[in-house]
Design an enzyme around this catalytic site. Structure first.
Site, PDB file in Angstrom:
ATOM      1  N   ARG A  83      41.317  52.215  51.579  1.00 29.08           N
ATOM      2  CA  ARG A  83      42.487  51.349  51.486  1.00 29.08           C
ATOM      3  C   ARG A  83      43.660  52.102  52.071  1.00 29.08           C
ATOM      4  O   ARG A  83      43.500  52.791  53.077  1.00 29.08           O
ATOM      5  CB  ARG A  83      42.730  50.870  50.066  1.00 29.08           C
ATOM      6  N   HIS A 137      40.301  27.098  44.908  1.00 24.54           N
ATOM      7  CA  HIS A 137      39.436  28.163  44.413  1.00 24.54           C
ATOM      8  C   HIS A 137      39.301  28.129  42.890  1.00 24.54           C
ATOM      9  O   HIS A 137      39.141  29.164  42.249  1.00 24.54           O
ATOM     10  CB  HIS A 137      39.958  29.513  44.888  1.00 24.54           C
ATOM     11  N   ARG A 162      41.067  67.148  35.195  1.00 22.59           N
ATOM     12  CA  ARG A 162      40.280  66.587  36.292  1.00 22.59           C
ATOM     13  C   ARG A 162      40.399  67.443  37.545  1.00 22.59           C
ATOM     14  O   ARG A 162      41.485  67.902  37.883  1.00 22.59           O
ATOM     15  CB  ARG A 162      40.753  65.163  36.610  1.00 22.59           C
ATOM     16  N   LYS A 175      44.635  46.593  32.898  1.00 23.98           N
ATOM     17  CA  LYS A 175      44.595  45.367  33.692  1.00 23.98           C
ATOM     18  C   LYS A 175      43.663  44.314  33.094  1.00 23.98           C
ATOM     19  O   LYS A 175      43.478  43.251  33.682  1.00 23.98           O
ATOM     20  CB  LYS A 175      44.151  45.688  35.121  1.00 23.98           C
ATOM     21  N   ARG A 191      39.289  35.526  45.960  1.00 22.35           N
ATOM     22  CA  ARG A 191      38.387  36.582  46.445  1.00 22.35           C
ATOM     23  C   ARG A 191      37.267  36.934  45.483  1.00 22.35           C
ATOM     24  O   ARG A 191      36.484  37.843  45.741  1.00 22.35           O
ATOM     25  CB  ARG A 191      39.208  37.831  46.795  1.00 22.35           C
ATOM     26  N   PRO A 234      47.178  42.171  41.043  1.00 17.37           N
ATOM     27  CA  PRO A 234      47.714  42.261  39.692  1.00 17.37           C
ATOM     28  C   PRO A 234      47.441  43.619  39.069  1.00 17.37           C
ATOM     29  O   PRO A 234      46.294  44.042  38.954  1.00 17.37           O
ATOM     30  CB  PRO A 234      46.988  41.141  38.939  1.00 17.37           C
ATOM     31  N   GLU A 235      48.507  44.332  38.730  1.00 19.58           N
ATOM     32  CA  GLU A 235      48.412  45.576  37.972  1.00 19.58           C
ATOM     33  C   GLU A 235      49.035  45.301  36.606  1.00 19.58           C
ATOM     34  O   GLU A 235      49.251  44.142  36.258  1.00 19.58           O
ATOM     35  CB  GLU A 235      49.102  46.711  38.740  1.00 19.58           C
TER      36      GLU A 235
END
Length: 287
Positions: free
Chosen positions: A271, A95, A161, A61, A115, A2-3
Site C-alpha cells: 500500500r 451493494h 516487538r 475497528k 469491496r 473506516p478506522e
DNA sequence: CGATCGCCCTGTGTGC
DNA sequence: TGCACACAGGGCGATC
C-alpha cells in the site's frame, strides 16, 4: 477506510437508531458478507430474527450490538462497509449485502459494502481481561479510547516487538483502531519515518507517537471522521470532514505544513506511506 | 511463537 | 473508445 473514529461514528448511530428494537426478518443478499458466520446465511437469519438489539459496542475497528440472548451481532466494515438506517421501501443500494427489518415496522438496518472486505456474524460473547467481547475480537488489543487502555503497557508491548514503528501502529494486537491514515498522521506529528525500528525508540518517543495517534483520532472523531468519497458515511449517509485536516495522508507533492518540503508517497506493505522527507528522515540502513 | 507475505474484492483513474 | 493495469487496504491463514 473506516478506522477507529469512523467506526465510532457508526457505533453511535447504531446505538441511537437500533438499540431497544426487535428484529423481525433478515435478508442476506450476498453470502460473502456473512462468510465469518460459519453456520451460513440461513442460520444467521433465523437466529437473529426475534432477538432484540441492546447496546452498541466497539473495540478498535470492530463494532457489535448486544443481543437479547447474550450473543452479539458483530460487524467489521473492512474498507467500504456501511451500516445504513433507511426507511422501508427506500430503493436498494447497489451493494446492499444484508437487510434487517424490525418488528416495529420502522427504519431498516442495511449493511452495504462495495469491496466486500467487511462482514457480519453472530458471535458468542466471552470475557477477556474483564471485558465482554465477541469471540472473534478476543485477540484485539484495547484501543486508546477505552477507559481501561494502559498507555505504559502499550508502549512496552510496542518496544518488545522486533519490527518497524508503522507496522507496530497497524498491529491490532498491540493497539487497536489505528489504520493507514492515522498511522501516517501520527508519524508526521512525531517526526518519525515509518521504517524506524520500534526496539530503538525510547520509551518517551514511543509514548509520544501513541499519544499523537490518540490525539489525531480524537480530533477526527470531533469532525465526524475522515472521508474521501461517498464510501465512508454514518448511518444516515453523511460524510465527515477530517480529510480537510490531514497533513500527509494523500498529500503527495503538496508542501509540508511545517517545513514546506514536498510530501512523498512510498510503497509500504503493498500500500502507501505518506511522509515529509525532511521532518521524517528515513533511518540509516533502511531499504 | 513471532514475523512476514499473499490473498480476498470492485470501482475509479490513468496511460497507451 | 477500449483495454490493461495500478490503486484503495484490513485482516487472516499459511509459512518459515
Amino acid at each position: 477506510m473506516p478506522e477507529l473514529p469512523e467506526v465510532e461514528v457508526v457505533r453511535r448511530g447504531l446505538h441511537e437508531h437500533v438499540a431497544g428494537r426487535t428484529v423481525a426478518e433478515v435478508e442476506v443478499l450476498h453470502a460473502r458478507a456473512i462468510r465469518r458466520h460459519l453456520p451460513g446465511a440461513a442460520d444467521f437469519a433465523s437466529r437473529l430474527a426475534g432477538r432484540s438489539m441492546l447496546a452498541a459496542r466497539r473495540r478498535g475497528k470492530y463494532l457489535w450490538v448486544e443481543l437479547s440472548d447474550g450473543d452479539a451481532l458483530l460487524a467489521h466494515l473492512g474498507m467500504s462497509g456501511q451500516m445504513l438506517v433507511q426507511p422501508p421501501g427506500a430503493p436498494d443500494e447497489k451493494h446492499l449485502r444484508v437487510r434487517v427489518r424490525f418488528a416495529d415496522g420502522g427504519p431498516e438496518l442495511r449493511f452495504v459494502d462495495q469491496r466486500t472486505f467487511g462482514g457480519l456474524a453472530l458471535a458468542e460473547v466471552v470475557e477477556v481481561d474483564g471485558a465482554p467481547l465477541p469471540l472473534p475480537v478476543a485477540h484485539i488489543a484495547r484501543d486508546p479510547m477505552d477507559p481501561a487502555f494502559d498507555p505504559d503497557a502499550a508502549v512496552a508491548a510496542m518496544r518488545r516487538r522486533r519490527t518497524d514503528v508503522k507496522r507496530a501502529l497497524l498491529d491490532q494486537t498491540l493497539v487497536s483502531g489505528v489504520g493507514n491514515i492515522y498511522a501516517d498522521e501520527a508519524l508526521w506529528r512525531s517526526r518519525l519515518h515509518s521504517l524506524r525500528p520500534t526496539a530503538k525508540l525510547t520509551r518517551v518517543k514511543a509514548a509520544e507517537v501513541l499519544a499523537h495517534a490518540t490525539e489525531v483520532m480524537r480530533e477526527a472523531l470531533g469532525e465526524g471522521g475522515t472521508s474521501f468519497d461517498a464510501l465512508y458515511v454514518d448511518v444516515n449517509g453523511r460524510s465527515g470532514y477530517f480529510d480537510r485536516s490531514l497533513n500527509v495522508y494523500g498529500q503527495q507533492h503538496r508542501p509540508c505544513r511545517r517545513c514546506g518540503t514536498a510530501i512523498v508517497r512510498e510503497p509500504f506493505m503493498n500500500r502507501s506511506s505518506y511522509s515529509c522527507p525532511r521532518c521524517q528522515p528515513r533511518p540509516r540502513g533502511a531499504a
